[in-house]
Structures are given as C-alpha cells and as structure tokens.
Design an enzyme around this catalytic site. Structure first.
Site, PDB file in Angstrom:
ATOM      1  CG  ASP A 183      -1.987   1.078   1.116  1.00 35.70           C
ATOM      2  OD1 ASP A 183      -3.024   0.795   0.500  1.00 35.70           O
ATOM      3  OD2 ASP A 183      -1.784   2.195   1.645  1.00 35.70           O
ATOM      4  CG  ASN A 191      -4.357  11.192  -6.228  1.00 29.08           C
ATOM      5  OD1 ASN A 191      -3.668  11.267  -7.242  1.00 29.08           O
ATOM      6  ND2 ASN A 191      -4.976  10.082  -5.879  1.00 29.08           N
ATOM      7  CG  HIS A 196      -6.816  12.902  -9.435  1.00 25.85           C
ATOM      8  ND1 HIS A 196      -7.012  11.856  -8.566  1.00 25.85           N
ATOM      9  CD2 HIS A 196      -7.589  13.911  -8.980  1.00 25.85           C
ATOM     10  CE1 HIS A 196      -7.877  12.193  -7.637  1.00 25.85           C
ATOM     11  NE2 HIS A 196      -8.251  13.446  -7.858  1.00 25.85           N
ATOM     12  CG  ASP A 200      -3.679   8.611 -13.035  1.00 24.43           C
ATOM     13  OD1 ASP A 200      -4.157   8.119 -11.992  1.00 24.43           O
ATOM     14  OD2 ASP A 200      -4.368   9.149 -13.921  1.00 24.43           O
ATOM     15  CD  GLU A 226      -4.315   4.187  -1.795  1.00 27.10           C
ATOM     16  OE1 GLU A 226      -4.487   4.607  -0.643  1.00 27.10           O
ATOM     17  OE2 GLU A 226      -5.196   4.234  -2.685  1.00 27.10           O
TER      18      GLU A 226
END
Length: 324
Positions: A183, A191, A196, A200, A226
């Site tokens: 994680d 973000n 974003h 990404d 994630e």
C-alpha cells in the site's frame, strides 16, 4: 508472471499449431509446410493424443483429419469446444474432396474452418493466416479483460484466479506460498497536493518498479486504488520478506517529478503472509486478510517498512537476498 506479461506485443508471439493425421506421410508433409510458414508445430497421429496435448493449454490452432483413430477428429472437436479451457482453440478440419456430408458434420461439431484433400499448401497457409488473426484478437481481448487499464498489472479478477490455482497447487504438492500486500503511503495527499495526473504516474511507475523485483512465475495485481499484492509461489515467509524489502527499497528509490518539476517522494508499507500455516491451507481469502493485517501493522508502526505475519516486533527490515 509479472505485469509485463500482460503487455506483450501479441504480433510477435508464435502461433502454435497441433496437427492430427493418421498417415505418417501426410503428417510429415503437413508438419513441414506449417513449420516453414513460421508456426510452432506439434503433431499427433490420433485424436486421443491430440486431446491430451490440447488440455495442456499450449495450442492455438488444431488442424485435424476426420479418421484419426478410435476417436474421430469430429469427436475431438466436440470435446474441444465443450471444454471451457480449450473452447477458444481455432479448429480446421481436413475433409476428403466431395464429402459434403462430412463438411456439414465438421461444422456442426464446432470446427471453425475446413480444407479439402488433397491439401493445397498455398490455401492452407492462407487459412492459417486468417486463423492467426482471430487467435491474436482473442488473446488481446482476454488480456484486456485480465489487466488493469492504467498500470498494466493484473486486475483483481485475474489475480484471484491465479491465487486460487497457486493455493491448490501449494496444498497438493506441499510447497510454500506467500503473498505481499503493498500500500502506497499517503497516496491521497499526493493526489490532493500534486493532482491526479501525478498520482497516476506514481501508480504506473510503482508497478514498473515492483515488476523489476519479481520472478517469472510471480504475479503482481492491483486490488484497488493504491493497493497492490504480489503472489510468490514456492517462497516461504522469510524469502517473501526479503523480496518485500527489495520491493520497498525499489519504490522508495523511484524518481518522480510533476510537470512543474516538483519532486514527489513515494514510499510503501508492505505486509507479508505465508500459507505454511495449516489453518490457512486452501483459504486464499484468509491468506490475503492475514497479509492485510500485517500491512496495517507496518503502517501503524511508522510506514515505509515490511511487516511479517506473526512477528511481535520488527525493528530491522530483512536483509537483501535473492528470494527463492
């Protein structure tokens, strides 16, 4: 099996053709012609042997005569198309000239195409090329259905199917199996702070970094957001811990910048669990839950670390070694 396996250029993959013909002379002639056309070739002189090869899952196109032993080529077609594991194999039946009834039976049996005897090699190559286009298209659709669109990692459905198969194999053959839950730390903040698009990029590069740490039969899957997970067939808890530390270090060393040139630090917390415990045998969901619990121990004790299931305290990460 890393996520790279889901991004292979299908146009470069060799198409495998299984030829079934009772005549050894005809089998040799067909085999040489198909091989010279650039295909990977397997042969059998009866339908029973053909079905055994087909069930191994390594055949793309099945080229068969009709009279090929106690089991006919048409019966082989029926069996092939009735099995969900082999139904996508493209089947071409070789029929004798003038036997229109046989041609109808072939198509009714599930054959995708036919070619008449005596076989014209130019026509055969043309039919194989047409079949190859369909085979590659089917493979592409299958991979798209199994792949996370953003990162190229296996999606949750494909990941769980592979985990179930590996859990069954581990139990049957009495070999270890481990998983690593991964994680990304403070991903929401990435973000929120950088946008974003930056998020990404972090996800995509994380997958690339993780897959560089894996063996051929390991699988990386994106379970959501994630959160990722790795399946490590044959690895016990300690070996999986070493692999997890290698992954942790690889993620931390990534260099990621926004369009404005701002450096984005990335770290990950990892939880490791193994199927060595008898209570976990044949329970993939429990294995994942156990790894998830270890992951949260890693987060609760400071993040950017590896936590092995069952450990009370872990001040030091496992030392770098080759996972086995």
């Amino acid at each position: 099996m890393t996520s790279a396996d889901f991004q292979t250029d299908l146009s470069s993959e060799a198409i495998s053709v299984l030829i079934c013909e009772s005549s050894s002379v005809q089998l040799r002639i067909l085999s040489e012609a198909v091989q010279q056309a650039g295909y990977s070739v397997q042969t059998a002189n009866n339908a029973e042997d053909s079905l055994k090869l087909l069930n191994l899952g390594t055949v793309d196109i099945f080229l068969t005569g009709i009279e090929v032993g106690a089991v006919s080529g048409l019966e082989a077609c029926w069996s092939l198309k009735a099995n969900t594991e082999t139904e996508s194999v493209y089947t071409i039946v070789i029929t004798a000239s003038g036997e229109d009834r046989r041609l109808e039976e072939s198509l009714d049996a599930g054959a995708d195409d036919f070619i008449r005897k005596p076989v014209n090699m130019t026509e055969l190559r043309a039919r194989l090329r047409a079949a190859s286009r369909l085979v590659r298209m089917q493979k592409q659709f299958k991979r798209l259905a199994e792949t996370d669109a953003l990162t190229g990692a296996a999606n949750r459905r494909a990941f769980m199917q592979y985990l179930e198969l590996r859990a069954e194999s581990a139990t049957r053959d009495d070999i270890p199996l481990s998983v690593i839950m991964i994680d990304l730390d403070h991903f929401k903040a990435i973000n929120d702070t950088h946008g974003h698009a930056a998020g990404d990029t972090v996800l995509i590069q994380t997958v690339q970094a993780v897959q560089d740490c894996l063996r051929d039969n390991d699988m990386l899957g994106r379970l959501g957001g994630e959160e990722f997970c790795v399946i490590l067939p044959g690895a016990g808890l300690f070996s999986a811990g070493i692999a997890a530390e290698r992954i942790r270090a690889a993620v931390e060393s990534m260099t990621i910048s926004t369009d404005e040139g701002v450096k984005v630090p990335v770290t990950a917390s990892l939880g490791v669990a193994s199927l060595n415990n008898g209570d976990l045998i044949c329970a993939p969901d429990v294995l994942l839950q156990t790894a998830d619990a270890a992951l949260y121990r890693a987060k609760d004790t400071g993040r950017n670390k590896v936590w092995l299931d069952g450990a009370e305290e872990q001040d030091d990460a496992p030392q770098q070694q080759q996972a086995g």
